[in-house]
Scaffold this active site. Structure first.
Site: not given
Ligand code: T1G
Length: 701
Positions: A59, A100, A103, A123
């Site tokens: 992210a 992310g 992910e 994270e």
């Protein structure tokens, strides 16, 4: 993002420098191209890859706290759509896939990876947990043990481990066109009528999960994660993956993610992420300045620091020569280096071959002529200006033009040293922290005449040897030790006023520091502190004889700390216990110096130590010794054990409010009589920013 159709496979290529951060524009692009592929009847499968050297850095952290981060499509929704795709989706992981980015790959049906890649969910280092399905999909693919270890450590794993764990389905050949290989792999899946595979159909395999696994796992990370909020939520999310169907587990993950995101800890840890990178940017210096080479390095001095410094360069594969006055000193120093490596190898962190490779890069000599052609010299001789000047005079004569001449001094004046030779532009301070081969922080002290290219070269060199560089101006103690000094002074003063070493230690330990000051001084050596004070008598003895009284007395009694078994505490093996003699000593010294003893609250101890550290940080900032407040935070969290979940002293002040800090300092200034008037002077910058309702991070010189 690039899009093309190769045969009946749609190739979506992430292309959003610097790290394919999954900010709103890229999330929208993925959605748009995903829709395009679904709508194209020719397309039977999709491959997602990257045009950059890495796959995706996760992210976009710079979006956090802004509307963009919450704007649709959110990353969880993008991942859920990929997972629900009626057409096969393959992640072609060509490089690092983090957060992310990992992910995104986990939401695809299959994962094809280059053997050199690493995948991870870091994270937790940002005070968060994977918030786009990672805590639910990873356990289903790799099992709870691998998942909870990866998610709570934040450490990436290599491609082979990822393949073994079931995270990656197929590795590419190391050579050859990776995209072509990914397309061929995908085509083979189509040819075999391989069905889509969603994690919703998988459940977490707990057959091999040891009884009490999570309770034992919590115990195993308790020490490392003390005070941090996110690791426990990471574990709860993985437990939810076991207990709940995917859809409900994803909801639970979102709840836990938001709980983490809203904490001051998350703000602090994200602050540190950017702080570390900001520290490499020097105002007024062109980052494109050509750098000097650093292919060969010499270290002067084969003692503890010299040996530790040398190991950093050996670890980076750099030809390193250690110079000392005698062969005996060299033999001893090299023996320590080899022993350190052998200990690391015994722990399985190095192979025997890697040890030998490192040792093969190490040369030793007593002759300065042997280091005439090196690119960088770092002196790590005795902390005495005359001795250092002699070394620099020889280096000035012997070393080729352009060699960077660095001193490892922790407090001496780099400008004075530079002025003693003919090439001050080549002189710089490289303050390593002991143990030099372990501590990440490297204070780079920029002399008044240090050339820009020499400065930028040492910053790049620091990153090459995996250090965290912070540039400091020239003053006593640079940033770290300068700002530490009032913190130490208050701890020593509080002992005279009636606080005990154990009380001070507990307050600071509970605040999150690795250890309190009395314990730290006992570890570093009370005699070492005494010697340092003799090198700067005015600063330490000029204003208040009481301030160093207890440490000087302990030094006189040869209670040097852990090394002599007695200091502030008595040490029996690994146990330490309070010594009534020390409190008695403090009472006597208090009487001698007219200090009234009293009951002191924990809050007063915390405020007087931490706030005076912050106050000195404000001085350092205003004097330009540090370019920005986050540099001070980077120093403290990487070199002085300041808790990362508080983001550093200046971030902590910004979080609680500069007015709070200022009010407390003024309170003690009024309450502590003459001592308060003398020492509790608020830094002008603190007063200014507090009056303007600003934060330290708003200040730029
Ligand atoms: N967001 C925004 N900027 C980033 C970024 C990121 N994720 N990663 C790097 N940058 C910037 C960085 O600040 C620097 O900027 C430049 O890119 C180069 O970085 C929902 C919520 C990927 C291994 O924690 O570990 O996904 O200083 O110097 O050495 O679950 O960057 O040039 O202006 O570090 O090649 C999780 C963080 C996010 C990975 C590359 N991801 N990044 O290292 O380059 S949270 C991370 C890194 C998340 C989801 C959650 C490293 C790197 P500037 P760099 P590098």
């Amino acid at each position: 993002m690039n899009y093309e159709v190769r045969g009946n496979i749609a190739l979506l290529t992430l292309n959003s420098p610097p790290v394919n951060g999954l900010g709103l524009p890229l999330r929208q692009a993925i959605n748009e191209h995903f829709d395009k592929a679904l709508a194209d009847d020719q397309v039977q499968a999709l491959v997602i890859t990257s045009a950059a050297k890495l796959f995706c850095g996760g992210a976009d952290i710079s979006e956090f706290g802004t509307d963009k981060a919450l704007a649709e499509p959110g990353l969880p929704a993008v991942c859920d759509r990929l997972e629900a795709s009626p057409k096969l989706v393959v992640a072609a992981i060509n490089g690092m896939a983090l957060g992310g980015g990992c992910e995104l790959a986990l939401a695809c049906d299959y994962r094809f990876a280059h053997p050199s890649v690493k995948v991870g969910l870091p994270e937790v280092n940002l005070g968060l947990l994977p918030g786009a399905g990672g805590t639910q999909r990873l356990p289903r693919l790799a099992g709870a043990e691998v998942a909870v270890q990866m998610i709570t450590s934040g450490a990436p794993i290599n491609a082979k481990k990822a393949l073994d764990a079931g995270i990656v389905d197929q590795l590419a050949e190391a050579e050859g066109d990776f995209v072509e290989a990914a397309l061929a792999y995908t085509q083979s899946l189509l040819d075999q009528n391989t069905p889509v595979r969603t994690c919703a159909e998988l459940s977490v395999d707990t057959a091999e999960l040891p009884e009490n696994f999570f309770a034992d796992f919590r115990k195993s990370i308790a020490r490392r994660t003390r005070g941090f909020f996110a690791p426990e939520r990471c574990i709860q999310a993985v437990e939810a993956a076991i207990e709940l169907p995917l859809a409900e587990g994803l909801k639970k993950e979102q709840e836990l993610f938001q709980a983490c995101m809203s904490t001051p800890q998350a703000r602090a840890q994200q602050h540190l992420f950017f702080a570390e990178r900001a520290a490499t940017k020097i105002p007024g210096v062109d980052p494109k300045t050509p750098l000097r080479p650093v292919n060969k390095v010499a270290i002067i001095g084969s003692g503890t620091m010299g040996g530790g410094i040398a190991m950093n360069f050996l670890n980076a594969g750099i030809d390193t020569t250690i110079l000392d006055l005698s062969q005996e000193a060299l033999d001893r120093g090299l023996g320590v280096i080899r022993k350190n490596y052998e200990i690391t190898a015994k722990k399985g962190k190095l192979t025997e071959q890697q040890v030998e490779e490192r040792m093969a890069l190490l040369n030793a000599t007593t002759e300065y002529a042997d280091i005439a052609d090196v690119d960088l010299v770092i002196e790590a001789v005795f902390e005495n200006m005359d001795i250092k000047k002699k070394v620099f005079a020889t280096l000035d004569e012997v070393c080729k033009p352009g060699t960077i001449l660095a001193t490892n001094t922790s407090t001496l004046d780099v400008d004075e040293l530079a002025a003693s030779i003919s090439r001050p532009q080549d002189v710089i301070g490289l303050h390593f922290f002991s143990p030099a081969n372990v501590m990440r922080l490297l204070e780079i002290v920029r002399g008044g005449k240090t050339a820009d290219d020499a400065l930028l070269t040492t910053i790049k060199m620091a990153q090459t040897i995996k250090k965290v560089p912070v540039v400091a101006g020239v003053c006593w103690g640079f940033i770290g030790n300068r700002v530490l000094e009032p913190y130490g002074r208050e701890a020593a003063r509080l002992l005279l006023e009636g606080a005990t070493p154990a009380q001070i230690d507990k307050v600071l330990y509970d605040f999150g520091l690795a250890m309190g000051l009395p314990s730290m001084i006992d570890l570093a050596g009370i005699d070492v502190g005494y010697l340092t004070r003799q090198g700067n008598k005015e600063a330490f003895y000029g204003r208040d004889p009481a301030y160093t009284a207890i440490c000087d007395k302990l030094n006189e009694l040869e209670r040097f700390g852990q090394k002599t078994g007695r200091g502030f505490y008595i040490y029996e093996g690994r146990d330490k216990k309070e010594d009534p003699e020390v409190m008695q000593l403090a009472a006597e010294l208090a009487k001698e110096h007219g200090v009234t003893q009293r009951e002191i609250s924990d809050q007063e101890i915390l405020e007087r130590t931490i706030y005076m550290l912050i106050n000195e940080g404000a001085q350092v900032l205003e004097e330009g010794i540090a370019y920005r407040s986050s540099d001070i935070d980077t120093v403290y969290c990487n070199g002085y054990g300041f808790p990362g979940h508080r983001g550093g002293p200046m971030q902590y002040a910004d979080e609680i409010g500069l007015d709070t800090v200022l009010a407390a300092i003024n309170k003690y200034r009024n309450e502590l009589g003459k001592y308060g008037e003398e020492w509790f002077k608020p830094a002008p910058l603190l007063e200014k920013l507090a009056a303007e309702g600003k934060r330290f991070k708003d200040y730029a010189a």
